[in-house]
Design a protein around this motif. Structure first.
Motif, mmCIF file in Angstrom:
data_model
loop_
_atom_site.group_PDB
_atom_site.id
_atom_site.type_symbol
_atom_site.label_atom_id
_atom_site.label_comp_id
_atom_site.label_asym_id
_atom_site.label_seq_id
_atom_site.Cartn_x
_atom_site.Cartn_y
_atom_site.Cartn_z
ATOM 1 N N VAL A 1 20.977 21.187 78.627
ATOM 2 C CA VAL A 1 21.996 22.213 78.417
ATOM 3 C C VAL A 1 21.376 23.296 77.539
ATOM 4 N N ALA A 2 22.100 24.383 77.338
ATOM 5 C CA ALA A 2 21.632 25.456 76.466
ATOM 6 C C ALA A 2 22.591 25.586 75.291
ATOM 7 N N ILE A 3 22.040 25.563 74.078
ATOM 8 C CA ILE A 3 22.836 25.706 72.863
ATOM 9 C C ILE A 3 22.499 27.049 72.228
ATOM 10 N N GLY A 4 23.531 27.834 71.957
ATOM 11 C CA GLY A 4 23.336 29.179 71.422
ATOM 12 C C GLY A 4 23.677 29.284 69.959
ATOM 13 N N GLU A 5 22.808 29.934 69.212
ATOM 14 C CA GLU A 5 23.045 30.269 67.804
ATOM 15 C C GLU A 5 22.655 31.723 67.602
ATOM 16 N N ARG A 6 23.295 32.354 66.638
ATOM 17 C CA ARG A 6 22.938 33.738 66.331
ATOM 18 C C ARG A 6 21.769 33.763 65.361
ATOM 19 N N ASP A 7 20.788 34.632 65.652
ATOM 20 C CA ASP A 7 19.640 34.762 64.769
ATOM 21 C C ASP A 7 19.989 35.705 63.615
ATOM 22 N N ASP A 8 18.990 36.035 62.804
ATOM 23 C CA ASP A 8 19.233 36.870 61.622
ATOM 24 C C ASP A 8 19.732 38.263 61.980
ATOM 25 N N GLN A 9 19.482 38.704 63.216
ATOM 26 C CA GLN A 9 19.956 40.020 63.660
ATOM 27 C C GLN A 9 21.320 39.932 64.355
ATOM 28 N N ARG B 1 21.106 33.547 70.727
ATOM 29 C CA ARG B 1 19.924 33.078 71.439
ATOM 30 C C ARG B 1 20.136 31.638 71.877
ATOM 31 N N TYR B 2 19.728 31.350 73.095
ATOM 32 C CA TYR B 2 19.936 30.025 73.671
ATOM 33 C C TYR B 2 18.631 29.238 73.712
ATOM 34 N N GLN B 3 18.738 27.950 73.424
ATOM 35 C CA GLN B 3 17.592 27.052 73.516
ATOM 36 C C GLN B 3 17.995 25.829 74.335
ATOM 37 N N ALA B 4 17.057 25.365 75.148
ATOM 38 C CA ALA B 4 17.307 24.171 75.943
ATOM 39 C C ALA B 4 17.322 22.944 75.040
ATOM 40 N N ALA B 5 18.197 21.993 75.358
ATOM 41 C CA ALA B 5 18.299 20.756 74.591
ATOM 42 C C ALA B 5 18.678 19.619 75.524
ATOM 43 N N ASN B 6 18.245 18.412 75.185
ATOM 44 C CA ASN B 6 18.635 17.224 75.927
ATOM 45 C C ASN B 6 20.004 16.774 75.421
ATOM 46 N N ALA B 7 21.035 16.905 76.260
ATOM 47 C CA ALA B 7 22.392 16.570 75.836
ATOM 48 C C ALA B 7 22.549 15.087 75.521
ATOM 49 N N CYS B 8 21.713 14.238 76.109
ATOM 50 C CA CYS B 8 21.877 12.792 75.931
ATOM 51 C C CYS B 8 21.544 12.344 74.516
ATOM 52 N N ILE B 9 20.704 13.088 73.798
ATOM 53 C CA ILE B 9 20.317 12.679 72.449
ATOM 54 C C ILE B 9 20.631 13.753 71.412
ATOM 55 N N THR B 10 21.555 14.651 71.754
ATOM 56 C CA THR B 10 22.003 15.662 70.802
ATOM 57 C C THR B 10 23.381 15.267 70.284
ATOM 58 N N PRO B 11 23.556 15.110 68.962
ATOM 59 C CA PRO B 11 24.871 14.754 68.429
ATOM 60 C C PRO B 11 25.914 15.806 68.765
ATOM 61 N N ALA B 12 27.058 15.356 69.256
ATOM 62 C CA ALA B 12 28.102 16.299 69.681
ATOM 63 C C ALA B 12 28.591 17.152 68.528
#
Length: 511
Positions: A48-56, A60-71
């Motif tokens: 999946v893609a998880i988005g966070e805002r950078d300093d600006q 920005r989205y980064q790929a992550a394995n949903a199976c081992i990412t804490p909800a």
């Protein structure tokens, strides 16, 4: 309570502390496009893609394995899944390219591949750059496919830019609703320090709050990337009634230049800094170390895994500790002030050479309630060489059988400041002190290295397991030492003549 954006829409969900993003999607929210394959973070079907805002303020989205990412780590963040990419019948460029290139067969791995391509496309839109073989390999290295042979998937990646971006980006935040995450805000600023103490998933917002939680509940596991801890849930069916999240503690997120008391210059790398954030620094100053990260794990793993977690995990086959041992790194530890010279509510901090940190298998010098605040990475010295060689069954996304990290300098043709560190050769990552002593002060001759080989035998008593027998590991370590001799000898010759250099062994990578 978890509050986040799912494909642009606000969601509020209850979940136990040990719930993964994949479980939340499939079991709670009924979003079954994301698949479970291995449940270990290896196959990429659940990407999946998880988005966070950078300093600006850019999301920005980064790929992550949903199976081992804490909800609960979704709290205040944006999540994009394969269901959220299309706008009606208008496909996202990643989807359109996959269809046009016939890049899906059984389809089970396809959602994860599409999401990896989605993050690549988003990065291309933000900062256009050539889609080199190395970049595609880094993007798709964490997605396995048994049907297609990868060629059509690569073709799809290369042609994404030929398809129009949806006019309405349905995965972007919509108008704010209630007290949900608001567009334009940094997600963290919209959330309290502890989303819900009753939930059992604790997210301290400061080092002091973290240490207070550690003082009160030293038994609660810490999680940053979750790339190892969450395997306890998916593989051993462990249940965690209370979990402490490190990702919202600013003191653990910094990369700061520093000068130690002994005059060495370098950087303090926060304990929760991800490999992905560390890569640019390593690429500039330690290319061999940065290259290792591409064999440490996939992009999904590097986006979430942390240097501090790799050290605190204290695995004998962790990839980064041998390198840091060879470089002479130090640790900055922080813990409660109860006992050990402290008292009350204060935070007690101390420094420790990494050489003194590992005690035995999975045992370290961490005191009850202590955390790794930062890791010291020394600034490279022009006269010192660094070589890192990893042996594993697979090139991509595999655990080491043996890893060797070696540093030295040549002074008038003599080896000085020799440091030889290995993973997979003992109960802990460990330096080969006897072999170092055998080489220190000697020219890199065959005779000197012949004397170092029996010394290396006394340094380690490796075990046999599924990744290699004790005999294989002893022979491999000795062969890496021989490879080091060839490299050092060649380097010595280059210092005295104008002949070109040639690598002793070809890299497995195409690039």
């Amino acid at each position: 309570m978890i509050e986040f954006l799912l494909n642009g829409q606000p969601r509020r969900c209850e979940a136990t502390p040990d719930t993964s993003v994949l479980e939340l999607l499939r079991d709670t929210l009924g979003q079954t496009g994301t698949k479970e394959g291995c449940a270990t973070g290896d196959c990429g079907a659940c990407t999946v893609a998880i988005g966070e805002r950078d300093d600006q303020g850019t999301l920005r989205y980064q790929a992550a394995n949903a199976c081992i990412t804490p909800a609960h780590q979704l709290n205040g963040r944006a999540l994009v899944t394969v269901e959220g990419l299309a706008r009606g019948d208008a496909l996202h460029p990643a989807q359109a390219a996959m269809v046009a290139c016939h890049a899906s067969q059984c389809g089970f791995c396809t959602p994860g591949i599409v999401m990896s391509l989605f993050t690549l496309h988003e990065e291309q839109q933000r900062a256009p750059a050539p889609l080199t073989a190395a970049r595609l390999e880094a993007t798709l290295g964490g997605n396995l496919c048994r049907c297609t042979g990868y060629r059509p998937i690569r073709d799809a990646a290369m042609t994404m830019g030929d398809y129009p971006d949806p006019a309405v980006r349905v995965w972007e935040p919509s108008a704010p609703e209630g007290n949900s995450v608001k567009e334009g805000e940094k997600p963290e600023s919209a959330r309290p320090a502890f989303p819900s103490k009753e939930s059992g998933f604790i997210q301290p917002a400061s080092l002091e709050a973290l240490i207070a939680e550690r003082r009160a509940h030293p038994e609660a596991p810490l999680v940053a990337g979750g790339t190892d801890l969450w395997l306890e849930v998916t593989q051993r069916l462990a249940r965690f009634p209370r979990v402490v999240d490190l990702t919202r503690v600013p003191a653990l997120q910094h990369i700061e230049p520093t000068t130690l008391d002994d005059g060495r210059q370098g950087w303090w790398i926060g304990g929760a800094v991800t490999y992905a954030r560390l890569e640019p620094l390593l690429a500039e100053h330690y290319p061999a170390f940065e290259h290792l990260l591409h064999r440490l794990g996939s992009a999904q793993v590097r986006n979430r895994g942390t240097l501090g977690g790799n050290i605190a995990n204290a695995s004998p086959i962790g990839d980064t500790p041998p390198v840091l041992l060879a470089l002479g790194s130090r640790l900055w530890l922080a813990g409660p002030g109860d006992g050990e010279g402290g008292s009350g509510e204060e935070v007690v901090e101390r420094e420790l050479p990494l050489d003194e940190f590992f005690l035995d298998y999975k045992r370290t010098e961490l005191r009850p309630g202590e955390v790794i605040r930062a890791i010291f990475l020394p600034h490279p010295q022009p006269e010192r060489e660094l070589r890192i060689w990893k042996l594993s069954k697979r090139r991509e996304d595999d655990i080491s059988a043996v890893l060797g990290a070696f540093t030295w300098r040549l002074d008038d043709g003599v080896m000085r400041d020799v440091r030889l560190a290995f993973g997979g050769m003992a109960a802990t990552p460990k330096r080969a002190l006897a072999a170092e002593a055998a080489l220190e002060g000697h020219a890199p001759t065959p005779a000197a290295f012949a004397a170092a080989r029996p010394a290396l035998e006394t340094d380690f008593q490796p075990m046999s397991d599924v990744r290699g027998s004790a005999d294989y590991r002893r022979l491999s370590a000795a062969n890496l030492l021989e490879r080091l001799r060839l490299v050092v000898s060649q380097r010595d010759q280059l210092d005295n003549n104008s002949h070109g250099s040639r690598e002793v062994m070809l890299h497995a990578y195409a690039h």
